[in-house]
Write an enzyme that holds these catalytic residues in place. Structure first.
Site, short mmCIF file in Angstrom:
data_model
loop_
_atom_site.label_atom_id
_atom_site.label_comp_id
_atom_site.label_asym_id
_atom_site.label_seq_id
_atom_site.Cartn_x
_atom_site.Cartn_y
_atom_site.Cartn_z
N HIS A 183 29.52 8.45 38.89
CA HIS A 183 28.68 9.88 38.92
C HIS A 183 27.52 8.54 39.54
O HIS A 183 26.50 9.54 40.07
CB HIS A 183 28.07 10.23 37.51
CG HIS A 183 29.54 11.05 37.22
ND1 HIS A 183 29.82 12.32 37.63
CD2 HIS A 183 30.41 10.52 36.08
CE1 HIS A 183 30.78 12.59 37.04
NE2 HIS A 183 30.91 12.17 36.33
N CYS A 235 9.67 27.65 30.86
CA CYS A 235 8.90 29.05 31.24
C CYS A 235 9.44 30.75 30.58
O CYS A 235 10.68 30.62 29.68
CB CYS A 235 8.37 28.66 32.84
SG CYS A 235 10.00 29.07 33.87
N GLY A 236 9.20 31.60 31.51
CA GLY A 236 10.12 32.79 31.28
C GLY A 236 11.30 32.03 31.31
O GLY A 236 12.53 33.05 30.07
N THR A 237 12.27 32.17 31.95
CA THR A 237 13.08 32.02 33.24
C THR A 237 13.61 30.49 32.58
O THR A 237 14.94 30.12 32.54
CB THR A 237 13.74 32.16 34.09
OG1 THR A 237 12.70 32.18 34.89
CG2 THR A 237 13.03 33.82 34.44
N ASP A 285 4.77 27.47 30.49
CA ASP A 285 3.66 28.65 31.06
C ASP A 285 2.84 28.98 29.91
O ASP A 285 4.11 29.20 28.65
CB ASP A 285 3.42 28.70 32.39
CG ASP A 285 5.17 29.65 32.55
OD1 ASP A 285 5.42 30.02 31.35
OD2 ASP A 285 5.19 30.23 33.74
N HIS A 286 2.87 30.16 30.23
CA HIS A 286 2.87 31.46 29.32
C HIS A 286 3.91 31.58 29.14
O HIS A 286 3.97 32.47 27.32
CB HIS A 286 1.86 32.95 29.70
CG HIS A 286 2.44 33.18 31.39
ND1 HIS A 286 2.25 32.13 32.36
CD2 HIS A 286 2.52 33.98 30.91
CE1 HIS A 286 2.43 33.34 33.15
NE2 HIS A 286 2.87 34.08 32.64
N MET A 333 9.92 26.32 36.72
CA MET A 333 9.33 25.33 36.33
C MET A 333 10.79 24.35 36.81
O MET A 333 10.09 22.58 37.36
CB MET A 333 9.55 24.78 34.48
CG MET A 333 8.76 25.17 34.37
SD MET A 333 7.39 24.72 34.49
CE MET A 333 6.24 25.41 33.12
N HIS A 386 26.78 13.71 33.53
CA HIS A 386 26.78 13.60 34.84
C HIS A 386 26.19 13.90 35.84
O HIS A 386 26.01 13.26 36.67
CB HIS A 386 28.41 14.59 35.61
CG HIS A 386 29.76 14.30 34.84
ND1 HIS A 386 30.14 15.50 35.11
CD2 HIS A 386 29.78 14.04 33.89
CE1 HIS A 386 31.37 14.65 34.31
NE2 HIS A 386 31.67 14.30 34.38
C1 RB5 Z 1 5.86 34.37 34.45
O1 RB5 Z 1 5.61 35.25 34.57
C2 RB5 Z 1 7.12 33.80 35.19
O2 RB5 Z 1 7.77 34.24 36.59
C3 RB5 Z 1 7.97 31.75 34.74
O3 RB5 Z 1 7.50 31.83 33.49
C4 RB5 Z 1 8.76 31.96 35.23
O4 RB5 Z 1 10.01 32.71 34.73
C5 RB5 Z 1 9.21 31.29 36.85
O5 RB5 Z 1 9.99 31.16 37.10
#
Ligand code: RB5
Length: 158
Positions: free
Chosen positions: A134, A66-68, A8-9, A72, A99
Protein backbone atom coordinates in the site's frame (compact mmCIF):
# COMPACT_ATOMS: atom_id res chain seq x y z
CA UNK A 1 -2.32 12.46 18.24
CA UNK A 2 -3.33 16.03 17.57
CA UNK A 3 -6.59 16.18 15.63
CA UNK A 4 -8.00 19.32 13.98
CA UNK A 5 -11.80 19.35 13.71
CA UNK A 6 -14.20 21.63 11.84
CA UNK A 7 -17.67 21.66 10.34
CA UNK A 8 -20.02 23.86 8.39
CA UNK A 9 -23.57 24.48 9.58
CA UNK A 10 -24.72 21.11 8.17
CA UNK A 11 -22.23 19.25 10.35
CA UNK A 12 -22.27 21.57 13.33
CA UNK A 13 -24.58 19.57 15.62
CA UNK A 14 -22.71 16.32 14.93
CA UNK A 15 -19.34 18.03 15.47
CA UNK A 16 -20.43 19.28 18.89
CA UNK A 17 -21.72 15.84 19.89
CA UNK A 18 -18.66 14.03 18.55
CA UNK A 19 -16.24 16.38 20.28
CA UNK A 20 -18.01 15.95 23.59
CA UNK A 21 -17.85 12.16 23.22
CA UNK A 22 -14.20 12.02 22.11
CA UNK A 23 -12.70 14.74 24.26
CA UNK A 24 -12.13 12.38 27.20
CA UNK A 25 -9.61 10.42 25.12
CA UNK A 26 -6.22 10.14 26.79
CA UNK A 27 -4.35 9.55 23.55
CA UNK A 28 -5.73 12.30 21.38
CA UNK A 29 -6.09 16.05 21.62
CA UNK A 30 -8.89 17.63 19.57
CA UNK A 31 -8.83 21.28 18.51
CA UNK A 32 -12.06 22.80 17.22
CA UNK A 33 -11.75 25.28 14.32
CA UNK A 34 -15.48 26.04 14.13
CA UNK A 35 -18.04 26.73 12.90
CA UNK A 36 -19.75 27.69 16.11
CA UNK A 37 -23.43 27.86 15.18
CA UNK A 38 -25.98 26.69 12.63
CA UNK A 39 -25.61 29.92 10.68
CA UNK A 40 -24.75 29.16 7.06
CA UNK A 41 -21.05 29.15 6.17
CA UNK A 42 -19.07 27.85 3.18
CA UNK A 43 -17.58 24.39 3.77
CA UNK A 44 -14.45 24.97 1.58
CA UNK A 45 -13.25 27.64 4.04
CA UNK A 46 -13.36 25.17 6.95
CA UNK A 47 -11.89 22.34 4.87
CA UNK A 48 -9.00 24.59 3.86
CA UNK A 49 -8.33 25.61 7.47
CA UNK A 50 -8.07 22.01 8.71
CA UNK A 51 -6.43 20.49 5.62
CA UNK A 52 -3.65 23.07 5.48
CA UNK A 53 -2.87 22.52 9.17
CA UNK A 54 -2.73 18.74 8.72
CA UNK A 55 -0.64 18.99 5.54
CA UNK A 56 1.70 21.46 7.25
CA UNK A 57 2.32 19.08 10.16
CA UNK A 58 0.71 21.17 12.89
CA UNK A 59 -1.86 18.37 13.31
CA UNK A 60 -1.58 14.62 12.70
CA UNK A 61 -5.13 14.16 11.45
CA UNK A 62 -8.32 16.06 10.72
CA UNK A 63 -12.03 15.41 11.03
CA UNK A 64 -14.40 17.49 8.89
CA UNK A 65 -18.18 17.47 9.04
CA UNK A 66 -20.76 18.93 6.68
CA UNK A 67 -24.26 17.89 5.65
CA UNK A 68 -23.10 14.93 3.60
CA UNK A 69 -19.33 14.80 4.27
CA UNK A 70 -18.87 15.01 0.51
CA UNK A 71 -18.04 18.66 -0.12
CA UNK A 72 -15.57 18.66 2.78
CA UNK A 73 -13.67 15.70 1.31
CA UNK A 74 -13.63 17.22 -2.19
CA UNK A 75 -12.25 20.51 -0.86
CA UNK A 76 -9.72 18.97 1.55
CA UNK A 77 -8.30 16.78 -1.23
CA UNK A 78 -7.22 19.94 -3.11
CA UNK A 79 -4.48 20.42 -0.51
CA UNK A 80 -1.21 18.66 -1.36
CA UNK A 81 -0.54 15.77 0.99
CA UNK A 82 -4.16 15.34 2.05
CA UNK A 83 -5.98 12.06 1.62
CA UNK A 84 -9.54 12.75 2.73
CA UNK A 85 -12.48 10.35 2.52
CA UNK A 86 -16.12 10.41 3.39
CA UNK A 87 -16.96 7.39 5.53
CA UNK A 88 -20.31 6.20 6.83
CA UNK A 89 -19.58 2.62 7.85
CA UNK A 90 -17.10 1.01 10.27
CA UNK A 91 -15.57 -1.36 7.67
CA UNK A 92 -14.56 1.51 5.39
CA UNK A 93 -13.25 3.47 8.40
CA UNK A 94 -10.84 0.63 9.14
CA UNK A 95 -9.88 -0.13 5.56
CA UNK A 96 -9.17 3.47 4.62
CA UNK A 97 -6.60 3.69 7.38
CA UNK A 98 -5.08 0.25 6.65
CA UNK A 99 -4.82 0.73 2.89
CA UNK A 100 -5.14 4.46 2.06
CA UNK A 101 -3.39 6.02 5.07
CA UNK A 102 -6.07 8.72 5.06
CA UNK A 103 -5.33 11.77 7.15
CA UNK A 104 -8.74 13.41 7.03
CA UNK A 105 -12.08 11.80 7.86
CA UNK A 106 -15.22 13.50 6.52
CA UNK A 107 -18.63 12.77 8.03
CA UNK A 108 -22.14 13.82 7.07
CA UNK A 109 -24.25 15.29 9.84
CA UNK A 110 -27.41 14.79 7.77
CA UNK A 111 -26.50 11.19 6.94
CA UNK A 112 -25.48 9.43 10.15
CA UNK A 113 -26.24 9.77 13.85
CA UNK A 114 -23.85 10.32 16.74
CA UNK A 115 -23.45 6.66 17.76
CA UNK A 116 -22.31 5.58 14.31
CA UNK A 117 -20.16 8.70 13.89
CA UNK A 118 -18.41 7.97 17.18
CA UNK A 119 -17.80 4.32 16.27
CA UNK A 120 -16.39 5.32 12.85
CA UNK A 121 -14.19 8.06 14.31
CA UNK A 122 -12.79 5.79 17.05
CA UNK A 123 -11.92 3.04 14.56
CA UNK A 124 -10.37 5.54 12.14
CA UNK A 125 -8.30 7.16 14.89
CA UNK A 126 -6.76 3.95 16.25
CA UNK A 127 -6.20 1.97 13.06
CA UNK A 128 -2.62 2.06 11.76
CA UNK A 129 -1.54 2.15 8.11
CA UNK A 130 -0.56 -1.32 6.95
CA UNK A 131 2.31 -0.16 4.70
CA UNK A 132 3.86 -2.80 2.41
CA UNK A 133 2.28 -2.83 -1.05
CA UNK A 134 0.00 0.00 0.00
CA UNK A 135 2.99 2.32 0.46
CA UNK A 136 3.79 1.93 -3.22
CA UNK A 137 0.24 2.93 -4.11
CA UNK A 138 0.27 5.94 -1.79
CA UNK A 139 3.58 6.96 -3.39
CA UNK A 140 1.89 6.83 -6.80
CA UNK A 141 -0.84 9.14 -5.52
CA UNK A 142 1.85 11.46 -4.15
CA UNK A 143 3.54 11.52 -7.53
CA UNK A 144 0.25 12.50 -9.14
CA UNK A 145 0.31 15.64 -7.01
CA UNK A 146 3.60 16.64 -8.65
CA UNK A 147 2.84 15.50 -12.15
CA UNK A 148 -0.86 16.09 -12.65
CA UNK A 149 -2.24 18.84 -10.44
CA UNK A 150 -2.88 22.02 -12.39
CA UNK A 151 -2.87 20.28 -15.74
CA UNK A 152 -5.84 19.46 -17.91
CA UNK A 153 -6.45 15.75 -18.55
CA UNK A 154 -5.25 16.02 -22.15
CA UNK A 155 -1.87 17.37 -21.07
CA UNK A 156 -1.37 14.58 -18.59
CA UNK A 157 -2.29 11.79 -20.96
CA UNK A 158 -0.14 13.01 -23.82
C1 RB5 B 1 -24.72 22.82 2.96
O1 RB5 B 1 -26.07 23.02 2.71
C2 RB5 B 1 -24.25 21.51 2.36
O2 RB5 B 1 -24.15 21.66 0.99
C3 RB5 B 1 -22.94 21.09 2.95
O3 RB5 B 1 -23.09 20.93 4.33
C4 RB5 B 1 -22.34 19.78 2.47
O4 RB5 B 1 -23.25 18.76 2.55
C5 RB5 B 1 -21.66 19.85 1.18
O5 RB5 B 1 -21.13 18.87 0.66
Amino acid sequence: MRVAVASDHGGYALKEELLSRLSGSVNDEFVDFGTNSEESVDYPDLAREVASRVAGGEFDRGILLCGTGLGMAIAANKVRGIRAVTVHDPYSARMTRLHNDTNILALGGRVIGPDLAEEIARIWLVTKFEGGRHSRRIEKIRRMEDEMIGKAGGDVLS
